[in-house]
Design a protein around this motif. Sequence first.
Motif, PDB file in Angstrom:
ATOM      1  N   LYS A 128       0.940  -1.236  -0.091  1.00 33.48           N
ATOM      2  CA  LYS A 128       0.074  -0.046   0.065  1.00 33.48           C
ATOM      3  C   LYS A 128       0.849   1.319  -0.012  1.00 33.48           C
ATOM      4  CE  LYS A 128      -3.703  -2.453   0.296  1.00 33.48           C
ATOM      5  NZ  LYS A 128      -4.770  -2.876  -0.748  1.00 33.48           N
ATOM      6  N   HIS A 129       0.399   2.409  -0.472  1.00 31.74           N
ATOM      7  CA  HIS A 129       1.012   3.561  -0.357  1.00 31.74           C
ATOM      8  C   HIS A 129       0.363   4.410   0.787  1.00 31.74           C
ATOM      9  CE1 HIS A 129       1.778   7.777  -2.446  1.00 31.74           C
ATOM     10  NE2 HIS A 129       2.633   7.715  -1.319  1.00 31.74           N
ATOM     11  N   ALA A 130       1.446   4.588   1.741  1.00 32.39           N
ATOM     12  CA  ALA A 130       1.066   5.212   2.928  1.00 32.39           C
ATOM     13  C   ALA A 130       1.671   6.620   2.784  1.00 32.39           C
ATOM     14  CB  ALA A 130       1.745   4.671   4.156  1.00 32.39           C
ATOM     15  N   VAL A 131       0.803   7.901   3.390  1.00 32.82           N
ATOM     16  CA  VAL A 131       1.069   9.062   3.282  1.00 32.82           C
ATOM     17  C   VAL A 131       1.189   9.259   4.813  1.00 32.82           C
ATOM     18  CG1 VAL A 131       0.586  11.471   2.746  1.00 32.82           C
ATOM     19  CG2 VAL A 131       0.436   9.544   1.070  1.00 32.82           C
ATOM     20  N   VAL A 132       2.104   9.891   5.395  1.00 31.49           N
ATOM     21  CA  VAL A 132       2.365  10.284   6.611  1.00 31.49           C
ATOM     22  C   VAL A 132       2.654  11.805   6.606  1.00 31.49           C
ATOM     23  CG1 VAL A 132       3.784  10.301   8.742  1.00 31.49           C
ATOM     24  CG2 VAL A 132       3.464   8.205   7.457  1.00 31.49           C
ATOM     25  N   ILE A 133       1.817  12.403   7.143  1.00 34.82           N
ATOM     26  CA  ILE A 133       1.796  13.907   7.430  1.00 34.82           C
ATOM     27  C   ILE A 133       2.369  14.370   8.842  1.00 34.82           C
ATOM     28  CG2 ILE A 133       0.680  16.193   7.162  1.00 34.82           C
ATOM     29  CD1 ILE A 133      -1.944  14.320   5.973  1.00 34.82           C
ATOM     30  N   GLY A 134       3.570  14.829   8.877  1.00 30.45           N
ATOM     31  CA  GLY A 134       4.330  14.917   9.903  1.00 30.45           C
ATOM     32  C   GLY A 134       5.609  14.286   9.958  1.00 30.45           C
ATOM     33  N   ARG A 135       6.850  14.970  10.446  1.00 32.03           N
ATOM     34  CA  ARG A 135       8.016  14.237  10.626  1.00 32.03           C
ATOM     35  C   ARG A 135       8.692  14.449  11.897  1.00 32.03           C
ATOM     36  NH1 ARG A 135      11.556  18.499   6.942  1.00 32.03           N
ATOM     37  NH2 ARG A 135      10.728  20.380   7.643  1.00 32.03           N
ATOM     38  N   LYS A 157       7.221  -2.708   7.058  1.00 29.09           N
ATOM     39  CA  LYS A 157       5.794  -3.645   6.779  1.00 29.09           C
ATOM     40  C   LYS A 157       5.608  -3.681   5.419  1.00 29.09           C
ATOM     41  CE  LYS A 157       4.542  -4.534  11.098  1.00 29.09           C
ATOM     42  NZ  LYS A 157       4.487  -5.964  11.675  1.00 29.09           N
ATOM     43  N   ASN A 158       6.520  -3.231   4.409  1.00 36.15           N
ATOM     44  CA  ASN A 158       6.291  -3.244   2.958  1.00 36.15           C
ATOM     45  C   ASN A 158       5.570  -2.246   2.383  1.00 36.15           C
ATOM     46  OD1 ASN A 158       8.738  -5.152   2.822  1.00 36.15           O
ATOM     47  ND2 ASN A 158       7.183  -6.816   3.570  1.00 36.15           N
ATOM     48  N   ALA A 159       5.309  -1.265   3.080  1.00 36.38           N
ATOM     49  CA  ALA A 159       4.478  -0.183   2.239  1.00 36.38           C
ATOM     50  C   ALA A 159       5.185   0.738   1.518  1.00 36.38           C
ATOM     51  CB  ALA A 159       3.621   0.693   3.526  1.00 36.38           C
ATOM     52  N   THR A 160       4.873   1.520   0.593  1.00 39.79           N
ATOM     53  CA  THR A 160       5.624   2.419  -0.026  1.00 39.79           C
ATOM     54  C   THR A 160       5.307   3.930   0.741  1.00 39.79           C
ATOM     55  OG1 THR A 160       5.876   1.472  -2.200  1.00 39.79           O
ATOM     56  CG2 THR A 160       5.984   3.908  -2.132  1.00 39.79           C
ATOM     57  N   VAL A 161       6.079   4.740   1.282  1.00 33.94           N
ATOM     58  CA  VAL A 161       5.904   5.450   2.126  1.00 33.94           C
ATOM     59  C   VAL A 161       6.254   7.002   1.540  1.00 33.94           C
ATOM     60  CG1 VAL A 161       6.193   6.400   4.592  1.00 33.94           C
ATOM     61  CG2 VAL A 161       6.024   4.017   4.154  1.00 33.94           C
ATOM     62  N   THR A 162       5.447   8.112   1.851  1.00 31.76           N
ATOM     63  CA  THR A 162       5.774   9.324   1.578  1.00 31.76           C
ATOM     64  C   THR A 162       5.449  10.094   2.613  1.00 31.76           C
ATOM     65  OG1 THR A 162       4.913   9.120  -0.746  1.00 31.76           O
ATOM     66  CG2 THR A 162       5.181  11.430   0.205  1.00 31.76           C
ATOM     67  N   THR A 163       6.555  10.739   3.340  1.00 28.87           N
ATOM     68  CA  THR A 163       6.458  11.470   4.539  1.00 28.87           C
ATOM     69  C   THR A 163       6.452  12.945   4.176  1.00 28.87           C
ATOM     70  OG1 THR A 163       7.846   9.881   5.762  1.00 28.87           O
ATOM     71  CG2 THR A 163       7.592  12.210   6.676  1.00 28.87           C
ATOM     72  N   CYS A 164       5.278  13.585   4.528  1.00 25.26           N
ATOM     73  CA  CYS A 164       5.145  15.081   4.181  1.00 25.26           C
ATOM     74  C   CYS A 164       5.550  15.840   5.392  1.00 25.26           C
ATOM     75  CB  CYS A 164       3.501  15.294   3.593  1.00 25.26           C
ATOM     76  SG  CYS A 164       3.300  14.352   2.396  1.00 25.26           S
ATOM     77  N   ILE A 187      -0.727  14.914  -2.859  1.00 26.56           N
ATOM     78  CA  ILE A 187       0.031  13.898  -2.261  1.00 26.56           C
ATOM     79  C   ILE A 187      -0.714  13.024  -1.445  1.00 26.56           C
ATOM     80  CG2 ILE A 187       1.919  13.329  -0.799  1.00 26.56           C
ATOM     81  CD1 ILE A 187       3.636  15.598  -1.957  1.00 26.56           C
ATOM     82  N   VAL A 188      -1.591  13.675  -0.454  1.00 33.58           N
ATOM     83  CA  VAL A 188      -2.494  12.846   0.250  1.00 33.58           C
ATOM     84  C   VAL A 188      -3.559  12.100  -0.601  1.00 33.58           C
ATOM     85  CG1 VAL A 188      -4.152  13.235   2.198  1.00 33.58           C
ATOM     86  CG2 VAL A 188      -2.030  14.809   2.380  1.00 33.58           C
ATOM     87  N   ARG A 189      -3.976  12.779  -1.469  1.00 31.96           N
ATOM     88  CA  ARG A 189      -4.905  11.882  -2.336  1.00 31.96           C
ATOM     89  C   ARG A 189      -4.639  10.653  -2.859  1.00 31.96           C
ATOM     90  NH1 ARG A 189      -6.025  17.441  -4.211  1.00 31.96           N
ATOM     91  NH2 ARG A 189      -7.923  18.146  -3.387  1.00 31.96           N
TER      92      ARG A 189
END
Length: 281
Positions: A161-168, A183-190, A200-202
């Motif tokens: 899954k594509h996980a988008v995390v808002i916050g670092r 856990k083998n997600a594809t992760v974008t950290t915003c 990006i969140v969409r």
Amino acid sequence: MKAEKLILDGNRVAANMKEKLAGQINRLSEKGIVPCLATILVGDDPSSATYVRMKGNACKRLGIHSVRVDLPSNTTTYELIAAINKLNDDPNIHGILLQHPVPHPIDERAAFEAIRIDKDVDGVTTQGFAQNAFGFADYPSCTPAAIIGILEYYNIPIEGKHAVVIGRSPILGKPVSAMLLNKNATVTTCHSKTANLDNIVRLGDIVVAAVGKPKFVQGDWIKPGAIVVDAGYNKGNFGDVDYDACLKNAYAITPVPAGVGPVTIATLLKHTVEAAEKFGY
């Protein structure tokens, strides 16, 4: 016909965790070991005092001993580290939690680093952060661990899954990004400098909001069928997500309160019990 929404009930997840912990605590009791969490509160911030009191009450209900250390707001970094080292050296203390934020001008990072790694049940040291990034931390940061725990409890797939995390932040956004990646997600950290954040969140199959701004994530940012995890808590019992608006598109969502918060506390208790178990071996 509208698809039924899945409300990710943190109280239910926390109750399940505590039920399992009760057996572990009983077995430790048979060995003469009582799990013990020390909490340190510096200053008189009312919100911090409330959080510390909640954690102490949670310990009491489960049969975990809690030691509270209250220090004045004019405590120096040296004095705080001295108090932490005293707890480090106490064999009856299994976990140490320093309530944050601490008053200025205390060096909070130096204080965190003073906590012994085997007592860092809140996952705040850089050593613990590194272990978490590599996927073998005994005690990862509690809120990120709670987020993963909620997803796993409800059998929500993470892999692929594509996980988008808002916050670092170093105790939430960054560690949960690492855990999702492991856990083998594809992760974008915003973060605050991310351009076109809404677009990006969409893209997110899983959206984790951890920005500390009430109702920051808007409903039209959520793609249909996404999983929304709100790790924020703001004055007035508001999360970082506009709950009603995001619920329209989301397949599953955590409420605020009664979402991530109860599981975070349960995770802290779990880590404390596990630390006591290691002491008993």
